[in-house]
Design a protein around this motif. Structure first.
Motif, short mmCIF file in Angstrom:
data_model
loop_
_atom_site.label_atom_id
_atom_site.label_comp_id
_atom_site.label_asym_id
_atom_site.label_seq_id
_atom_site.Cartn_x
_atom_site.Cartn_y
_atom_site.Cartn_z
N LYS A 159 116.00 15.91 2.76
CA LYS A 159 114.95 14.96 3.11
C LYS A 159 113.93 14.71 2.00
N TYR A 160 113.92 15.51 0.96
CA TYR A 160 112.85 15.39 -0.04
C TYR A 160 112.94 14.03 -0.73
N PRO A 161 111.86 13.25 -0.74
CA PRO A 161 111.94 11.87 -1.23
C PRO A 161 112.01 11.75 -2.75
N ASN A 162 111.77 12.83 -3.48
CA ASN A 162 111.74 12.73 -4.94
C ASN A 162 112.49 13.90 -5.57
N PRO A 163 113.84 13.90 -5.50
CA PRO A 163 114.61 15.04 -6.02
C PRO A 163 114.45 15.23 -7.52
N GLY A 164 114.11 14.17 -8.24
CA GLY A 164 113.93 14.31 -9.68
C GLY A 164 112.81 15.26 -10.04
N PHE A 165 111.81 15.37 -9.16
CA PHE A 165 110.68 16.25 -9.45
C PHE A 165 111.11 17.71 -9.48
N ILE A 166 112.15 18.06 -8.75
CA ILE A 166 112.60 19.46 -8.70
C ILE A 166 113.04 19.91 -10.09
N SER A 167 113.79 19.06 -10.79
CA SER A 167 114.24 19.44 -12.14
C SER A 167 113.06 19.52 -13.11
N THR A 168 112.12 18.57 -13.00
CA THR A 168 110.94 18.63 -13.86
C THR A 168 110.16 19.91 -13.62
N PHE A 169 109.98 20.26 -12.36
CA PHE A 169 109.24 21.47 -12.01
C PHE A 169 109.93 22.71 -12.57
N LEU A 170 111.25 22.77 -12.47
CA LEU A 170 111.98 23.94 -12.96
C LEU A 170 111.87 24.08 -14.48
N VAL A 171 111.95 22.97 -15.20
CA VAL A 171 111.81 23.06 -16.65
C VAL A 171 110.39 23.47 -17.03
N VAL A 172 109.41 23.00 -16.27
CA VAL A 172 108.02 23.40 -16.52
C VAL A 172 107.87 24.91 -16.40
N ILE A 173 108.41 25.51 -15.33
CA ILE A 173 108.22 26.95 -15.17
C ILE A 173 109.11 27.73 -16.15
N ALA A 174 110.24 27.16 -16.57
CA ALA A 174 111.07 27.82 -17.59
C ALA A 174 110.32 27.90 -18.92
N ILE A 175 109.67 26.80 -19.30
CA ILE A 175 108.87 26.81 -20.53
C ILE A 175 107.70 27.77 -20.38
N ALA A 176 107.07 27.78 -19.21
CA ALA A 176 105.94 28.69 -18.99
C ALA A 176 106.37 30.15 -19.13
N LEU A 177 107.59 30.46 -18.70
CA LEU A 177 108.10 31.83 -18.83
C LEU A 177 108.16 32.28 -20.29
N GLN A 178 108.35 31.32 -21.19
CA GLN A 178 108.39 31.63 -22.62
C GLN A 178 107.02 32.09 -23.13
N TYR A 179 105.95 31.69 -22.44
CA TYR A 179 104.59 31.94 -22.95
C TYR A 179 103.78 32.86 -22.04
N THR A 180 104.47 33.67 -21.25
CA THR A 180 103.77 34.69 -20.47
C THR A 180 103.53 35.90 -21.36
N GLY A 181 102.27 36.33 -21.46
CA GLY A 181 101.95 37.53 -22.21
C GLY A 181 102.22 38.78 -21.39
N SER A 182 101.84 39.92 -21.93
CA SER A 182 102.14 41.20 -21.28
C SER A 182 101.50 41.30 -19.90
N HIS A 183 100.28 40.78 -19.75
CA HIS A 183 99.61 40.84 -18.45
C HIS A 183 100.33 40.00 -17.41
N ARG A 184 100.70 38.81 -17.78
CA ARG A 184 101.38 37.93 -16.82
C ARG A 184 102.80 38.43 -16.55
N GLN A 185 103.44 39.02 -17.53
CA GLN A 185 104.76 39.59 -17.29
C GLN A 185 104.69 40.76 -16.31
N GLU A 186 103.60 41.51 -16.38
CA GLU A 186 103.42 42.60 -15.42
C GLU A 186 103.28 42.05 -14.00
N ILE A 187 102.57 40.96 -13.86
CA ILE A 187 102.44 40.33 -12.54
C ILE A 187 103.82 39.89 -12.03
N LEU A 188 104.63 39.32 -12.93
CA LEU A 188 105.97 38.89 -12.53
C LEU A 188 106.83 40.07 -12.11
#
Length: 629
Positions: A90-119
């Motif tokens: 039902k989601y009206p904008n499936p293209g946003f799902i791929s954009t969102f996933l690439v955004v968080i994949a790039i963010a994973l590249q820039y998590t420091g030690s503190h944020r990695q501990e949270i993960l």
């Protein structure tokens, strides 16, 4: 229903219809449910997603600005209100799902030690999740681009820039090419008719601004790839009439800036993107007018004569003037500063999750100022490099050379000045923090180019005062590359550092031989050539203008050589030898340590894996001037 026809779609009878069907997202029925289901399975928990979205806007968004932050945050939160099954069906904008996933994949590249501990506390291994997302997006890329949506363009830009800046430039080029074609199909390169300012809705105006952000992100990365690879640019400016971004644009909309207008408003976070887009147009003109790489079938000519030289000098002069005017547009807030950085350390920056407020805004301005300065100095090297291959000599006596302005000497000085200014950024406090942002590889590419320039200049003028100054600048650039390598663990940074170290060893060996030589440089080359080179002693080159002089335009580029008939020019044998040595270093032939070649094709444009502007140093640049007819 016209979905089977090229450019066809199901047109909704909504108020947005009047902005044109290509401005709308193509309906869900054209998407692949299996692809969407595979992407949905990768979505992390809400808590993890929130952390990574904040990380993206802390580290990446300022550099690329491809969408509105408020819209993105609202969309991902709405998406998480639905169950996985509803997202698939039902989601009206499936293209946003791929954009969102690439955004968080790039963010994973820039998590420091503190944020990695949270993960880790949420049972997430950041490297594993990043690789799963990227591999799935690669496999499903055709399903994503077939949606023909703004989100498909955003996905391609984000994925392409990630590969470009993280060691896989051969994959970046085709991915960005997909984004360009979808953008053109959506007419993002054309001005969107939104009707009268008094009647258009805020939603339509915001759509227009989002489209412009997508287009200029595409244009910028296309120009950057063109500059890096030496490939033809895929965009014809004559086909485009979209406006530049308005530095003061808001959700209610402002009149967009035009190409002829200048930035005369207070700095905003959009000022950076406006200025970088305008510089991208200028760099594309340099590549087209000076290097001819955007002209299909254009070839270089071996017919060297003073008229060709004059034509090339005039083009360089005009573009140099445009570069200076662009530099004057930069607001004071976006000029490099020696003031203390907003954060005292990378660790402090890592703890500030979801940063906002005046402190963070000042931090972003400092990062943007650093990127603008690097891009400007790199453009100067790109512009003036072709004139370094030649030296003007008088046909009658040597007095004319010193009494007349010499554009070739000016280009040599401009290249040294640009490379030294780049090296001086090592002293900027913000540089140490920039390595932990999306601009790290961008910085590495430009510092590498400056390092190669200083190696070549040191090589062709050994034991001179200018050579000593160049070596000090080279030392700073090597320190910058070493810091980038330690912070990013990037293949690009490590390879660039190794090449600069090889070149430095080679330069020092040549200086040692020069110092110990009993008969000097003149006996190392044929006597006739030596006599001509003596007429163009590098000691006659004026010192590079200071930064204050540059801003005041004291040393302006001379458009021509006075008394043209009194002058001749030759290929510079010292430059020829320096470029040959450069080729040997890249091939790993100078020492016995094996090195995977970064630049496999120095004789011309790269083969898809060429990186960091190596093609502009290619030996083919010594064979003659670009066609000027």
């Amino acid at each position: 229903m016209t979905t089977a026809f090229p450019g066809g779609a199901t047109i909704n009878s909504t108020p947005e219809r009047r902005v044109g069907r290509s401005a709308l997202t193509i309906p869900w029925m054209q998407g692949s449910r299996s692809a969407t289901a595979e992407l949905v399975r990768l979505l992390p928990s809400r808590e993890v997603a929130s952390l990574l979205v904040d990380t993206y806007f802390d580290r990446v968004h300022w550099f690329i600005l491809i969408f509105h932050q408020d819209d993105f945050r609202r969309n991902w939160e709405e998406m998480y209100k639905l169950s996985p099954q509803d997202l698939i069906t039902k989601y009206p904008n499936p293209g946003f799902i791929s954009t969102f996933l690439v955004v968080i994949a790039i963010a994973l590249q820039y998590t420091g030690s503190h944020r990695q501990e949270i993960l880790r506390n949420h049972n997430v291994a950041h490297s594993d999740l990043k690789e799963r997302i990227l591999s799935t997006i690669r496999v499903r890329l055709l399903d994503i681009v077939s949606l023909g949506s703004l989100e498909a363009v955003q996905t391609c830009v984000l994925l392409g820039t990630y590969y470009l800046y993280h060691g896989n430039p051969g994959l970046a080029w085709p991915v960005c090419g997909c984004g360009l074609r979808v953008a053109q199909a959506l007419n993002l390169h054309r001005k969107l008719d939104t009707g009268d300012a008094d009647t258009r809705s805020p939603e339509i105006q915001r759509l227009a601004e989002t489209r412009k952000r997508c287009w200029w992100a595409i244009y910028e990365i296309e120009t950057f790839c063109c500059m890096s690879y030496g490939y033809p640019h895929g965009i014809k400016d004559g086909d485009c009439d979209v406006e530049l971004l308005d530095p003061l644009a808001t959700s209610s909309g402002q009149s967009p800036a035009t190409f002829d207008s200048t930035h005369q408003c207070p700095a905003s976070l959009l000022s950076y993107k406006y200025l970088m887009s305008k510089l991208s147009v200028l760099v594309k003109d340099i590549l087209t007018d000076i290097y001819k790489i955007s002209h299909q079938g254009a070839t270089q000519t071996n017919n060297m004569n003073s008229r060709n030289l004059q034509n090339l000098i005039r083009k360089v002069s005009r573009l140099d003037d445009r570069l200076r005017k662009w530099k004057q547009e930069i607001p004071g807030t976006l000029n490099p500063s020696t003031n203390a950085a907003s954060y005292s350390s990378v660790e402090e920056m890592d703890y500030d999750i979801g940063a906002s407020g005046p402190r963070f805004e000042q931090h972003i301005y400092q990062l943007q100022a650093l990127s603008l300065e690097l891009a400007y100095e790199n453009a100067r090297i790109l512009l003036h490099r072709p004139l370094l291959s030649y030296r003007v000599i008088p046909r009658t006596d040597t007095e004319n050379e010193t009494s007349s302005p010499n554009p070739l000497h000016f280009s040599l000085s401009a290249c040294r000045d640009a490379a030294l200014h780049t090296s001086n950024l090592e002293e900027s406090p913000i540089f140490l923090l920039a390595a932990d942002t999306y601009a790290a590889a961008f910085i590495g590419i430009h510092t590498f180019t400056a390092g190669v320039m200083l190696c070549i200049l040191t090589s062709i003028e050994p034991l001179s005062l200018q050579s000593h100054e160049s070596k000090m600048g080279l030392r700073r650039l090597i320190k910058m590359q070493t810091h980038l390598k330690s912070r990013t663990e990037s293949t690009l940074a490590s390879q660039g550092l190794e090449i600069l170290e090889r070149l430095t060893r080679l330069v020092m060996e040549k200086e040692l031989k020069e110092m110990l030589a009993s008969n000097g440089f003149a006996q190392q080359i044929p006597q006739a050539t030596a006599q001509r080179i003596e007429c163009t002693s590098y000691g006659n080159v004026a010192h590079a203008p200071t930064q204050d002089q540059e801003q005041d335009h004291v040393a302006e580029f001379p458009e021509s050589i006075e008394n043209e008939e009194m002058f001749d020019f030759i290929q510079d044998p010292a430059m020829s030898q320096a470029l040959l040595d450069f080729d040997q270093v890249l091939s790993g032939n100078d020492i016995n340590i094996p090195l995977d070649p970064l630049f496999p094709d120095l004789a011309g444009p790269g083969n898809g894996s060429t990186q960091e502007q190596a093609w502009i140093w290619g030996m083919d640049k010594l064979q003659g001037f670009p066609g000027t007819e």
